[in-house]
Write a protein that holds these residues in place. Sequence first.
Motif, PDB file in Angstrom:
ATOM      1  N   GLU A 133       0.841  -1.190   0.000  1.00  0.00           N
ATOM      2  CA  GLU A 133       0.000   0.000   0.000  1.00  0.00           C
ATOM      3  C   GLU A 133       0.875   1.237   0.000  1.00  0.00           C
ATOM      4  OE1 GLU A 133      -3.632   0.369   2.608  1.00  0.00           O
ATOM      5  OE2 GLU A 133      -2.326   1.847   3.575  1.00  0.00           O
ATOM      6  N   ARG A 135       0.608   5.368   0.570  1.00  0.00           N
ATOM      7  CA  ARG A 135      -0.327   6.234   1.286  1.00  0.00           C
ATOM      8  C   ARG A 135       0.227   7.639   1.447  1.00  0.00           C
ATOM      9  NH1 ARG A 135      -3.071   5.214   7.058  1.00  0.00           N
ATOM     10  NH2 ARG A 135      -3.415   3.209   6.096  1.00  0.00           N
ATOM     11  N   ARG A 155      -6.601  11.509   3.750  1.00  0.00           N
ATOM     12  CA  ARG A 155      -5.832  10.273   3.573  1.00  0.00           C
ATOM     13  C   ARG A 155      -6.091   9.752   2.160  1.00  0.00           C
ATOM     14  NH1 ARG A 155      -7.246   6.168   8.073  1.00  0.00           N
ATOM     15  NH2 ARG A 155      -9.316   6.541   7.204  1.00  0.00           N
ATOM     16  N   VAL A 157      -4.954   6.495  -0.351  1.00  0.00           N
ATOM     17  CA  VAL A 157      -4.342   5.175  -0.320  1.00  0.00           C
ATOM     18  C   VAL A 157      -4.422   4.550  -1.701  1.00  0.00           C
ATOM     19  CG1 VAL A 157      -4.394   2.901   0.770  1.00  0.00           C
ATOM     20  CG2 VAL A 157      -5.039   4.913   2.090  1.00  0.00           C
ATOM     21  N   ARG A 261      -7.817  -2.514   5.078  1.00  0.00           N
ATOM     22  CA  ARG A 261      -6.452  -2.345   4.598  1.00  0.00           C
ATOM     23  C   ARG A 261      -5.519  -3.461   5.063  1.00  0.00           C
ATOM     24  NH1 ARG A 261      -8.770   2.436   5.407  1.00  0.00           N
ATOM     25  NH2 ARG A 261      -8.167   2.617   7.570  1.00  0.00           N
TER      26      ARG A 261
END
Length: 718
Positions: A133, A135, A155, A157, A261
């Motif tokens: 991931e 971010r 945020r 992602v 996640r």
Amino acid sequence: MRSAHAIRRAMVAGMITMAGSSAAWGDEGEVGGFFSDLFARTTFVGTVRSDTAVRTTGLQNFYDQGNMPYQHTAVPRQAYLPPSLGSALLGTQVLPAATNWNIPIPNIGLHTNDTVRRDTYIKSDDVKVNYQELRFSGEMNMAFTDNLRFNVQARAVFDPDISNQFDARSLINTQGGIPGGGADRYADTGRPNYFEARGRNGRNLNPTEFAGRKYMVDFPTALLEYKHDAFNLRLGIQQIAWGQAIFFQTFDVPNGLDFRRHLVLDRAIEEFSDKRVPALALRGAWQATDEMLIDSYISKFQPSIIPNPNTPFNVAPAQFYKPLDNYFTGGYNNKLNFGIRMKSDYGNWGYSAMAASRYNPLGVFSWSESGINRGLHGTNADGSTWGNSLGTLVQTAYAAKAPVGGTLCPVYNPTTCRMYDSLGEALSHTPLTIAPAGVYSNKEWFTSAGLIRLDAVKMLNTVIQEYPALRDVYASEVSGIEEASNLLNTFFAASDGSIRGTIQRDYYRESVFGLGGSYVMETEDPGSFWNQFIINAEAQYTPNRRLTGTDLGHGGEKTNEYILTLVGEKWFRYTESFPAAYLAFEFQHRSATDLVGLNLNGYGGLMRSQPVEDPIGLQGNDYSHLKVAKGISSADYLAFAGFQPWPNRKYVFEWAVLWDVRGGVLAQPLVKWNPGHNVSVDFFYNYLNGHLYGNEGNNLIRVIDWADEFNIRIGYQF
């Protein structure tokens, strides 16, 4: 490269220029001064981060296609004469009504006896990277005055999809492919969808979230905060943290959790800070005295979010469609949660109490009508056909029944009458759909039920009881494991492959009450380990809590639940060469659910997760190793966590251990490295073992113990 100061000056100049073009604000000096002062009281913090988790064993997620139990096992299937059909053909004198699913149909060109292997239809996965991931997170804090500020956190992602897992489109020419219809099937009919979370009608569950298959942008916080003397008000999108324990939640009831996640396998000591689902809320706090704080909130109900099928940390068997969420269609998006908490100190003692009225964010899962019209024969996308002779027999027998309401069938009798024009239409009014990548055999059915804490026999009987259309197509209730196996294998064989299931999620209001106390120990010896040792105790009681029933019945099960938590905390410096270490010792006892809210009555079923040849030794019609959930009376967990900084604080050693006393352990050692220049690197390992001792179906860790992995997190703050 421009410096941060240069960028700020340019931004201020741009804002002043735009503001100065409007005469309504007054002359340029006043406008410039206002915005300059405001910007001077504004702070920006941003972080970019990469998270990678690499598996270190041969095990993979056994909830996803390609890694499921019996993936490489030839499982026998024998079809049996349905009692209702047998009664119609042979009469009740030849086939007494008490006889149930125990007359095998001879294999005389009817495809009634075969073996099936999942890997004949679905290729196996070999995913090396469990999690990758990228971010970005940023926070802006703007202080309008000493009393009023605006805070927003964003945020973003992105998952690069390097795991390349199961693609539903690969089965388009197998058993007709995986159909959509009946509701929004966004997570089921294509490649893995990592981030989208939608309701049955296709709307986003979280209104402040913008997500696609591989990306998500959301706002954990966007609020106005006003402080005046002893009062504090916050209005906007926010997360409300009422708990501090690692792994455990007792008072921490305002928000649901987002498991998409990295499930529960992130850095454990972060205490849910990345998992709480934000919600629009008004929160008020009053520091009534120096020792007493009163904190309350009213918020829009937002549910917990579970991972989608075939994503790396999915926790529901992908043989079933993604649960259809009734958040909008049930009107839950208009519901409110509210609660109040009080904390008070008196010398070395502390007291706390809370009460909340909320919709349980995990919800209750139950069977749901699929709305998908598909029979036992069909045509694939390439023009080829699918179906077998047993399916032809069943469809022919169904068509031969008289339509209900006609002269031959004025009163409905499932043995001789039919409610629908076709068998496919009948199935559309049930939770079952003829499609590939579903459940292929009785063994899969019992194993999947055990993995998700359900009773394999009860859930079969319930779907027949609650959906009359299944009785219309010759299903009937069963008694015990053998009859259930015979019914299941009959339907699977007739499908010419597998059958997929559809479930739904609803939510129910509950009242949650809590009491807590704390005590700071003092000893005569200042260097004693027990000096300044803090003991915290919390208890939660919820009457009439609704849990998902072990039979997947509508409305779930009601129970009165209590949760007891005991936490010991200590800052301890064992040598002058090192800073003090933080130590936390925790215990939790739960009477009705496990740590993630699953019903303890569903524990103890068959749980064979290893995709190896014939993992439980069943041959032919040997049912001796199949078992259903027996349940456990309670769940108990112990945790030990903490961190120790190095003398120069360039390194920090962390650890978190969760022990399910019925035989499972999760251990997470972590080393944080701060090389400077605003860079941080975390190295940690997740070790999970759910079969230390005892019945492996009786502990929480068993359902995720495939996830042994090495993790590296690299972040840069600017």
